[in-house]
Write a protein that holds these residues in place. Structure first.
Motif, PDB file in Angstrom:
ATOM      1  N   LYS A   4       7.778  21.840  27.814  1.00 43.98           N
ATOM      2  CA  LYS A   4       8.556  20.923  28.635  1.00 43.98           C
ATOM      3  C   LYS A   4       8.061  20.954  30.081  1.00 43.98           C
ATOM      4  O   LYS A   4       7.383  21.883  30.509  1.00 43.98           O
ATOM      5  CB  LYS A   4      10.042  21.287  28.578  1.00 43.98           C
ATOM      6  N   ASP A   5       8.448  19.923  30.822  1.00 38.95           N
ATOM      7  CA  ASP A   5       7.965  19.811  32.203  1.00 38.95           C
ATOM      8  C   ASP A   5       8.478  20.930  33.100  1.00 38.95           C
ATOM      9  O   ASP A   5       7.824  21.296  34.075  1.00 38.95           O
ATOM     10  CB  ASP A   5       8.370  18.452  32.785  1.00 38.95           C
ATOM     11  N   ASP A   6       9.653  21.474  32.787  1.00 37.08           N
ATOM     12  CA  ASP A   6      10.222  22.530  33.622  1.00 37.08           C
ATOM     13  C   ASP A   6       9.859  23.931  33.125  1.00 37.08           C
ATOM     14  O   ASP A   6      10.474  24.923  33.542  1.00 37.08           O
ATOM     15  CB  ASP A   6      11.749  22.387  33.697  1.00 37.08           C
ATOM     16  N   TYR A   7       8.882  24.035  32.246  1.00 38.94           N
ATOM     17  CA  TYR A   7       8.449  25.351  31.760  1.00 38.94           C
ATOM     18  C   TYR A   7       7.857  26.135  32.926  1.00 38.94           C
ATOM     19  O   TYR A   7       6.989  25.632  33.648  1.00 38.94           O
ATOM     20  CB  TYR A   7       7.410  25.171  30.651  1.00 38.94           C
ATOM     21  N   PRO A   8       8.315  27.375  33.164  1.00 41.94           N
ATOM     22  CA  PRO A   8       7.863  28.101  34.361  1.00 41.94           C
ATOM     23  C   PRO A   8       6.414  28.582  34.299  1.00 41.94           C
ATOM     24  O   PRO A   8       5.889  29.044  35.309  1.00 41.94           O
ATOM     25  CB  PRO A   8       8.820  29.299  34.424  1.00 41.94           C
ATOM     26  N   TYR A   9       5.772  28.478  33.124  1.00 45.09           N
ATOM     27  CA  TYR A   9       4.366  28.896  32.998  1.00 45.09           C
ATOM     28  C   TYR A   9       3.548  27.702  32.507  1.00 45.09           C
ATOM     29  O   TYR A   9       3.095  27.657  31.359  1.00 45.09           O
ATOM     30  CB  TYR A   9       4.229  30.064  32.022  1.00 45.09           C
ATOM     31  N   PRO A  10       3.337  26.693  33.356  1.00 44.37           N
ATOM     32  CA  PRO A  10       2.734  25.440  32.879  1.00 44.37           C
ATOM     33  C   PRO A  10       1.218  25.452  32.746  1.00 44.37           C
ATOM     34  O   PRO A  10       0.654  24.551  32.130  1.00 44.37           O
ATOM     35  CB  PRO A  10       3.167  24.437  33.950  1.00 44.37           C
ATOM     36  N   HIS A  11       0.547  26.446  33.311  1.00 44.80           N
ATOM     37  CA  HIS A  11      -0.913  26.422  33.378  1.00 44.80           C
ATOM     38  C   HIS A  11      -1.509  27.268  32.249  1.00 44.80           C
ATOM     39  O   HIS A  11      -1.183  28.456  32.107  1.00 44.80           O
ATOM     40  CB  HIS A  11      -1.399  26.949  34.725  1.00 44.80           C
ATOM     41  N   ALA A  12      -2.390  26.652  31.462  1.00 38.96           N
ATOM     42  CA  ALA A  12      -3.099  27.379  30.403  1.00 38.96           C
ATOM     43  C   ALA A  12      -4.140  28.305  31.028  1.00 38.96           C
ATOM     44  O   ALA A  12      -4.971  27.871  31.818  1.00 38.96           O
ATOM     45  CB  ALA A  12      -3.755  26.405  29.446  1.00 38.96           C
ATOM     46  N   HIS A  13      -4.080  29.574  30.678  1.00 41.42           N
ATOM     47  CA  HIS A  13      -5.010  30.562  31.223  1.00 41.42           C
ATOM     48  C   HIS A  13      -6.127  30.880  30.227  1.00 41.42           C
ATOM     49  O   HIS A  13      -7.296  30.600  30.493  1.00 41.42           O
ATOM     50  CB  HIS A  13      -4.254  31.831  31.603  1.00 41.42           C
ATOM     51  N   THR A  14      -5.784  31.457  29.081  1.00 42.02           N
ATOM     52  CA  THR A  14      -6.780  31.858  28.090  1.00 42.02           C
ATOM     53  C   THR A  14      -6.245  31.583  26.698  1.00 42.02           C
ATOM     54  O   THR A  14      -5.086  31.894  26.398  1.00 42.02           O
ATOM     55  CB  THR A  14      -7.132  33.349  28.221  1.00 42.02           C
ATOM     56  N   LEU A  15      -7.097  31.014  25.848  1.00 41.77           N
ATOM     57  CA  LEU A  15      -6.800  30.810  24.432  1.00 41.77           C
ATOM     58  C   LEU A  15      -7.492  31.908  23.627  1.00 41.77           C
ATOM     59  O   LEU A  15      -8.672  32.192  23.849  1.00 41.77           O
ATOM     60  CB  LEU A  15      -7.298  29.443  23.971  1.00 41.77           C
ATOM     61  N   TYR A  16      -6.761  32.497  22.677  1.00 43.21           N
ATOM     62  CA  TYR A  16      -7.311  33.561  21.838  1.00 43.21           C
ATOM     63  C   TYR A  16      -7.325  33.075  20.385  1.00 43.21           C
ATOM     64  O   TYR A  16      -6.275  32.817  19.798  1.00 43.21           O
ATOM     65  CB  TYR A  16      -6.479  34.833  21.968  1.00 43.21           C
ATOM     66  N   PHE A  17      -8.532  32.941  19.833  1.00 44.05           N
ATOM     67  CA  PHE A  17      -8.723  32.442  18.483  1.00 44.05           C
ATOM     68  C   PHE A  17      -9.069  33.594  17.547  1.00 44.05           C
ATOM     69  O   PHE A  17      -9.937  34.418  17.868  1.00 44.05           O
ATOM     70  CB  PHE A  17      -9.851  31.401  18.435  1.00 44.05           C
ATOM     71  N   LEU A  18      -8.424  33.619  16.387  1.00 45.08           N
ATOM     72  CA  LEU A  18      -8.717  34.598  15.347  1.00 45.08           C
ATOM     73  C   LEU A  18      -9.286  33.859  14.149  1.00 45.08           C
ATOM     74  O   LEU A  18      -8.649  32.949  13.615  1.00 45.08           O
ATOM     75  CB  LEU A  18      -7.452  35.361  14.939  1.00 45.08           C
ATOM     76  N   GLU A  19     -10.482  34.219  13.737  1.00 41.44           N
ATOM     77  CA  GLU A  19     -11.117  33.620  12.564  1.00 41.44           C
ATOM     78  C   GLU A  19     -11.298  34.703  11.521  1.00 41.44           C
ATOM     79  O   GLU A  19     -12.248  35.494  11.570  1.00 41.44           O
ATOM     80  CB  GLU A  19     -12.460  32.995  12.945  1.00 41.44           C
ATOM     81  N   THR A  20     -10.346  34.755  10.578  1.00 38.47           N
ATOM     82  CA  THR A  20     -10.358  35.807   9.570  1.00 38.47           C
ATOM     83  C   THR A  20     -11.064  35.396   8.288  1.00 38.47           C
ATOM     84  O   THR A  20     -11.271  36.241   7.406  1.00 38.47           O
ATOM     85  CB  THR A  20      -8.913  36.224   9.231  1.00 38.47           C
ATOM     86  N   GLY A  21     -11.414  34.126   8.150  1.00 37.66           N
ATOM     87  CA  GLY A  21     -12.108  33.673   6.948  1.00 37.66           C
ATOM     88  C   GLY A  21     -11.227  33.490   5.745  1.00 37.66           C
ATOM     89  O   GLY A  21     -11.721  33.213   4.650  1.00 37.66           O
ATOM     90  N   GLU A  22      -9.891  33.610   5.895  1.00 38.97           N
ATOM     91  CA  GLU A  22      -8.985  33.474   4.762  1.00 38.97           C
ATOM     92  C   GLU A  22      -8.393  32.072   4.659  1.00 38.97           C
ATOM     93  O   GLU A  22      -7.719  31.780   3.676  1.00 38.97           O
ATOM     94  CB  GLU A  22      -7.864  34.511   4.867  1.00 38.97           C
ATOM     95  N   VAL A  23      -8.632  31.231   5.644  1.00 35.07           N
ATOM     96  CA  VAL A  23      -8.144  29.854   5.610  1.00 35.07           C
ATOM     97  C   VAL A  23      -9.330  28.943   5.339  1.00 35.07           C
ATOM     98  O   VAL A  23     -10.395  29.075   5.941  1.00 35.07           O
ATOM     99  CB  VAL A  23      -7.454  29.474   6.941  1.00 35.07           C
ATOM    100  N   ILE A  24      -9.128  28.009   4.417  1.00 35.06           N
ATOM    101  CA  ILE A  24     -10.186  27.073   4.028  1.00 35.06           C
ATOM    102  C   ILE A  24     -10.057  25.807   4.867  1.00 35.06           C
ATOM    103  O   ILE A  24      -8.954  25.271   5.022  1.00 35.06           O
ATOM    104  CB  ILE A  24     -10.099  26.735   2.534  1.00 35.06           C
ATOM    105  N   PRO A  25     -11.162  25.267   5.410  1.00 34.97           N
ATOM    106  CA  PRO A  25     -12.533  25.791   5.343  1.00 34.97           C
ATOM    107  C   PRO A  25     -12.767  26.915   6.344  1.00 34.97           C
ATOM    108  O   PRO A  25     -12.167  26.927   7.413  1.00 34.97           O
ATOM    109  CB  PRO A  25     -13.379  24.570   5.701  1.00 34.97           C
ATOM    110  N   ARG A  26     -13.639  27.825   5.976  1.00 32.94           N
ATOM    111  CA  ARG A  26     -13.979  28.947   6.855  1.00 32.94           C
ATOM    112  C   ARG A  26     -14.899  28.448   7.956  1.00 32.94           C
ATOM    113  O   ARG A  26     -15.881  27.751   7.706  1.00 32.94           O
ATOM    114  CB  ARG A  26     -14.657  30.047   6.049  1.00 32.94           C
ATOM    115  N   LEU A  27     -14.572  28.801   9.187  1.00 32.27           N
ATOM    116  CA  LEU A  27     -15.367  28.386  10.338  1.00 32.27           C
ATOM    117  C   LEU A  27     -16.411  29.447  10.636  1.00 32.27           C
ATOM    118  O   LEU A  27     -16.081  30.596  10.930  1.00 32.27           O
ATOM    119  CB  LEU A  27     -14.478  28.159  11.557  1.00 32.27           C
ATOM    120  N   HIS A  28     -17.671  29.067  10.577  1.00 30.83           N
ATOM    121  CA  HIS A  28     -18.761  29.969  10.942  1.00 30.83           C
ATOM    122  C   HIS A  28     -18.859  30.035  12.474  1.00 30.83           C
ATOM    123  O   HIS A  28     -18.271  29.208  13.185  1.00 30.83           O
ATOM    124  CB  HIS A  28     -20.058  29.486  10.321  1.00 30.83           C
TER     125      HIS A  28
END
Length: 367
Positions: free
Chosen positions: A217-241
């Motif tokens: 929402k617009d009034d969210y006190p933490y509006p700025h994206a800092h870091t995205l953390y991606f986990l690729e475990t290979g258990e979801v199809i399709p597997r991302l190389h």
């Protein structure tokens, strides 16, 4: 009105329910849907596996690639004032906890130890909060929905869906490239991969809404994206190389930056932003780490001319070589001993540098 052998089957009138049953819903034809549009929209979602990987992501985001992380960012973790007491020993204990100790089974599953490893590394980075109070003005978010829409050439593209664990901040990240370096991107020529279409492997839809939203929402006190953390475990199809995982990191970092730019500057494309928007991304499979920094300099992506966006990519960083419950023996010789072996401290230094970015004043770039 009953079936008789040799006669045509009777035609019964279609029975219409006088109540709404979601289990027996029949969607209307595509052309009759309220959101139907003639123009095709190409969607990049969380499981999109693009053929050309990083090259395709750079063209879609109109970005220039720089190999490695900026030196001023790496200097953050090399400063003794920012390091964690007994840093290497504590990181190795975090790895052992994720790979050996956090299970009652013979060995933890990959999706379990990846998630445990990431959470423990973030918790370990929070130890330096007493020296940098700005680290306390952040919040982790999961399972939020992102949508960003833009035009590239004559085509319409979207990045949407649920992506990684997001570290939000009260204050935006400072730009890593100054105004002179941003202007120098005008001379950069984007790489093409003709005859392959830039929209290959992307989902094609006709029922969509042209919108941009960050998931908060617009009034969210933490509006700025800092870091995205991606986990690729290979258990979801399709597997991302790894090449497809890096492309996903670039696309979702760009999507978060574009959705934020829409809130600040409006929906009209801007040839150059007064204050560039920076978003970081970290991807891992539990052993190998990828680091991406995306700086949004422009939202005008209709042609290849003008200022380009910037991407810093540091790939193939091993945190450790092996973590074996039992030793690997070949021809009666121990090839890999049991336990943790081959620890690489420089990988966690980069992880810590991205975490400290924005909380240490020395990293702000001035022209």
């Amino acid at each position: 009105m009953h079936y008789a052998l040799g006669l045509a089957k009777p035609v019964y009138p279609k029975w219409e329910r006088d109540y709404k049953d979601p289990r027996h819903y029949n969607s209307p034809p595509l052309q009759e849907m309220p959101l139907y549009k003639e123009q095709t929209c190409y969607v990049f979602n969380e499981r999109s596996s693009v053929l050309e990987g990083v090259r395709q992501a750079l063209w879609l985001t109109k970005a220039r690639l720089t190999a490695g992380l900026p030196p001023q960012l790496l200097s953050l973790a090399q400063d003794p004032a920012n390091q964690i007491p007994d840093q290497d020993e504590r990181v190795q204990d975090v790895i052992r906890h994720a790979r050996f100790w956090d299970t009652t089974e013979r060995r933890p599953r990959k999706h379990k130890y990846c998630y445990t490893l990431l959470n423990n590394l973030l918790h370990l980075c929070g130890v330096v909060q007493s020296r940098h109070p700005a680290l306390g003005k952040r919040m982790l978010a999961e399972n939020y929905t992102l949508c960003a829409t833009w035009e590239r050439g004559e085509d319409l593209f979207q990045v949407r869906g649920r992506n990684a664990v997001l570290l939000n901040s009260m204050a935006p990240l400072p730009a890593l490239a100054g105004k002179q370096e941003v202007q120098s991107t005008t001379d950069h020529v984007l790489e093409t991969f003709y005859p392959i279409s830039p929209a290959i492997d992307l989902q094609k839809i006709h029922a969509y809404k042209r919108e941009n939203y960050t998931g908060f929402k617009d009034d969210y006190p933490y509006p700025h994206a800092h870091t995205l953390y991606f986990l690729e475990t290979g258990e979801v199809i399709p597997r991302l190389h790894p090449p497809q995982l890096r492309a996903k990191m670039i696309m979702f970092a760009y999507g978060n930056a574009l959705a934020r730019a829409d809130k600040l500057y409006g929906p009209q494309p801007q040839s150059i932003l007064d204050h560039p928007i920076t978003v970081q991304a970290v991807g891992t499979n539990g052993r190998q780490f990828e680091f991406v920094i995306f700086q949004l300099n422009t939202t005008d992506l209709r042609d290849d001319q003008g200022v380009k966006n910037q991407v810093w990519l540091d790939e193939n960083n091993l945190l450790y070589d092996y973590a074996k419950v039992r030793p690997l023996i070949r021809k009666k010789k121990v090839k890999v001993p049991a336990g943790l072996s081959g620890y690489h401290p420089e990988t966690f230094s980069k992880f810590l540098a991205l975490y400290l970015h924005g909380a240490v004043e020395d990293c702000i770039i001035h022209d």
